[in-house]
Design a protein around this motif. Structure first.
Motif, PDB file in Angstrom:
ATOM      1  N   GLU A 259      -7.541   1.264 -14.333  1.00 59.25           N
ATOM      2  CA  GLU A 259      -8.960   1.527 -14.100  1.00 59.25           C
ATOM      3  C   GLU A 259      -9.609   2.128 -15.353  1.00 59.25           C
ATOM      4  OE1 GLU A 259     -12.641   2.204 -11.971  1.00 59.25           O
ATOM      5  OE2 GLU A 259     -10.943   0.860 -11.645  1.00 59.25           O
ATOM      6  N   ARG A 260      -8.969   3.106 -15.962  1.00 57.77           N
ATOM      7  CA  ARG A 260      -9.511   3.690 -17.186  1.00 57.77           C
ATOM      8  C   ARG A 260      -9.544   2.656 -18.310  1.00 57.77           C
ATOM      9  NH1 ARG A 260     -10.108   9.323 -17.815  1.00 57.77           N
ATOM     10  NH2 ARG A 260     -10.909   8.644 -19.842  1.00 57.77           N
ATOM     11  N   SER A 327      -3.042  -4.933 -19.480  1.00 55.98           N
ATOM     12  CA  SER A 327      -3.653  -6.206 -19.077  1.00 55.98           C
ATOM     13  C   SER A 327      -2.840  -6.879 -17.986  1.00 55.98           C
ATOM     14  CB  SER A 327      -3.779  -7.152 -20.279  1.00 55.98           C
ATOM     15  OG  SER A 327      -2.511  -7.376 -20.882  1.00 55.98           O
ATOM     16  N   ASP A 328      -1.520  -6.696 -17.995  1.00 56.89           N
ATOM     17  CA  ASP A 328      -0.683  -7.236 -16.915  1.00 56.89           C
ATOM     18  C   ASP A 328      -0.889  -6.446 -15.628  1.00 56.89           C
ATOM     19  OD1 ASP A 328       0.413  -9.141 -18.629  1.00 56.89           O
ATOM     20  OD2 ASP A 328       2.130  -7.894 -19.145  1.00 56.89           O
ATOM     21  N   HIS A 333      -6.868  -6.311  -9.471  1.00 58.97           N
ATOM     22  CA  HIS A 333      -7.146  -4.870  -9.493  1.00 58.97           C
ATOM     23  C   HIS A 333      -7.779  -4.381  -8.186  1.00 58.97           C
ATOM     24  CE1 HIS A 333      -7.671  -1.025 -11.428  1.00 58.97           C
ATOM     25  NE2 HIS A 333      -8.980  -1.040 -11.260  1.00 58.97           N
ATOM     26  N   ALA A 334      -8.737  -5.132  -7.658  1.00 56.78           N
ATOM     27  CA  ALA A 334      -9.430  -4.694  -6.440  1.00 56.78           C
ATOM     28  C   ALA A 334      -8.469  -4.595  -5.261  1.00 56.78           C
ATOM     29  CB  ALA A 334     -10.574  -5.653  -6.114  1.00 56.78           C
ATOM     30  N   LYS A 336      -5.273  -4.038  -5.438  1.00 53.00           N
ATOM     31  CA  LYS A 336      -4.376  -2.916  -5.674  1.00 53.00           C
ATOM     32  C   LYS A 336      -5.051  -1.590  -5.341  1.00 53.00           C
ATOM     33  CE  LYS A 336      -1.609  -5.307  -9.142  1.00 53.00           C
ATOM     34  NZ  LYS A 336      -1.297  -5.468 -10.581  1.00 53.00           N
ATOM     35  N   ILE A 337      -6.332  -1.463  -5.638  1.00 45.21           N
ATOM     36  CA  ILE A 337      -7.051  -0.230  -5.277  1.00 45.21           C
ATOM     37  C   ILE A 337      -7.035  -0.036  -3.764  1.00 45.21           C
ATOM     38  CG2 ILE A 337      -9.367   0.762  -5.119  1.00 45.21           C
ATOM     39  CD1 ILE A 337      -9.837  -0.166  -7.998  1.00 45.21           C
ATOM     40  N   GLN A 338      -7.240  -1.098  -3.018  1.00 42.23           N
ATOM     41  CA  GLN A 338      -7.226  -0.989  -1.566  1.00 42.23           C
ATOM     42  C   GLN A 338      -5.865  -0.531  -1.067  1.00 42.23           C
ATOM     43  OE1 GLN A 338      -9.691  -1.470   0.909  1.00 42.23           O
ATOM     44  NE2 GLN A 338     -10.968  -1.245  -0.907  1.00 42.23           N
ATOM     45  N   ARG A 339      -4.811  -1.116  -1.574  1.00 42.71           N
ATOM     46  CA  ARG A 339      -3.471  -0.818  -1.067  1.00 42.71           C
ATOM     47  C   ARG A 339      -2.993   0.555  -1.535  1.00 42.71           C
ATOM     48  NH1 ARG A 339      -1.773  -5.591  -1.733  1.00 42.71           N
ATOM     49  NH2 ARG A 339      -0.646  -5.485  -3.673  1.00 42.71           N
TER      50      ARG A 339
END
Length: 362
Positions: A259-260, A327-328, A333-334, A336-339
């Motif tokens: 995220e950063r 980058s991997d 990303h979205a 992963k944020i939920q989980r």
């Protein structure tokens, strides 16, 4: 050639995890047998990898990093894969191996591997992994219905139960055979498992570079068949502590750093180790662990375990021998944020998590 282990997925992770464990166990007579690997995506760009996985002399996995204070680097030749197929070109052979040979089915189909495709069906070669699996299970049932262990390795909480529920729903929708549905519940073991190893780089055309740390935790249940005996494999009465520690500390930490990296527009080749050389970001990650994550684990009586795992995780993140690119990590990303973030907040509803909530709500 008989391959009692059938693996869906050709990822570098599986190469340095399950494939390596089975290879080392086979050398000592501690595995149920070798592996047939199946590419499910049909991506022609991976055809060279598929062929190389079953090369006679195996493929290399380089284990590189620190064990305590000792630097480690060793190369292992992985020779557990004896056959490599693609559902796009070898469907009938995949079907035969699934029906006649398989005792354990492994899968690691990515973050969206359980997603269904539009207008997918059982005719010909189904498009999505769940529908492919349903078709193959139906063929096994019709071919005599021998018992089977399905051992998913996707990073999904209670992955065996999630996959079972999905397949049971699809079976009800796509076939009225109540006997098949009963068999899916009674003779198929849907194992919950957790995998933990940082595999940072591929070796072309097949192989990978991985850290020394490795864990494959599998929840015990009746009639479970484990593919091999290996020091990295633990059959445990309850997977929950292992799952929560890994998902909400190591995986959550990776996603925080991603995220950063995304928000700050940092260097495209930057690695986890490199971003943590930035003192502000290192302090940011440690602060969230201390103020938001560990208190959540303490609320479940796992505070000491979480503190120890945070220390281990930060040491793994700073491994000077791995190039684990952000980058991997930033892929999907979205989801992963939920989980990892929302899942943690749901698990610890009474804990203040202002930074995790800010990121999760956008």
């Amino acid at each position: 050639m008989n391959t009692p282990i059938l693996q869906f997925g050709t990822s570098r992770f599986l190469q340095a995890h399950a494939d390596l464990f089975v290879s080392e166990a086979l050398d000592h007579g501690h595995a149920i047998g070798p592996i047939t690997v199946v590419q499910t995506s049909g991506d022609p760009g991976r055809a060279t990898r598929v062929g190389a996985l079953a090369a006679q002399n195996g493929f290399p996995v380089i284990v590189r990093g620190m064990e305590g204070t000792t630097p480690v680097e060793r190369e292992v030749r992985v020779r557990s894969v004896r056959r490599a197929l693609s559902t796009a070109t070898d469907w009938q052979e995949v079907r035969r191996v699934f029906v006649e040979e398989a005792e354990v089915v492994l899968s690691n189909t990515g973050d969206r591997g359980y997603a269904l495709a539009d207008q997918d069906g059982l005719e010909g070669v189904p498009r999505s992994f769940p529908m492919k699996l349903l078709a193959l299970l139906q063929a096994r049932y019709q071919g005599g219905g021998r018992a089977l262990t399905i051992l998913p390795c996707e990073l999904i909480s209670r992955n065996g139960e999630v996959l079972q529920a999905l397949i049971m729903r699809l079976a009800a929708e796509h076939g009225p055979d109540a006997g098949f549905q009963t068999w899916l519940s009674s003779d198929v073991v849907w194992a919950n498992s957790l995998v933990d190893r940082i595999v940072s780089e591929p070796i072309e055309p097949a192989g990978a570079i991985a850290e020394p740390y490795a864990l494959w935790a599998i929840e015990q249940q009746p009639c479970l068949v484990v593919p091999c005996t290996h020091p990295a494999i633990r059959v445990v009465p309850d997977l929950t502590p292992y799952e929560k520690l890994k998902l909400h500390i190591l995986n959550l930490g990776h996603t925080l750093l991603a995220e950063r990296w995304l928000k700050d527009g940092r260097h495209v080749e930057e690695t986890v180790r490199e971003i943590l050389e930035d003192g502000a970001i290192s302090a940011y990650l440690s602060g969230i662990y201390e103020s938001e994550v560990i208190p959540g684990f303490e609320s479940h009586g796992l505070g000491d375990e979480a503190q120890a795992y945070v220390e281990t995780t930060l040491a793994r993140f700073r491994n000077p021998y791995l190039k684990h690119r952000l980058s991997d990590i930033a892929g999907n990303h979205a989801e992963k944020i939920q989980r990892r973030f929302v899942g943690f907040m749901d698990w610890c509803p009474g804990i203040a998590t202002p930074e995790l909530k800010r990121i999760a709500t956008g």
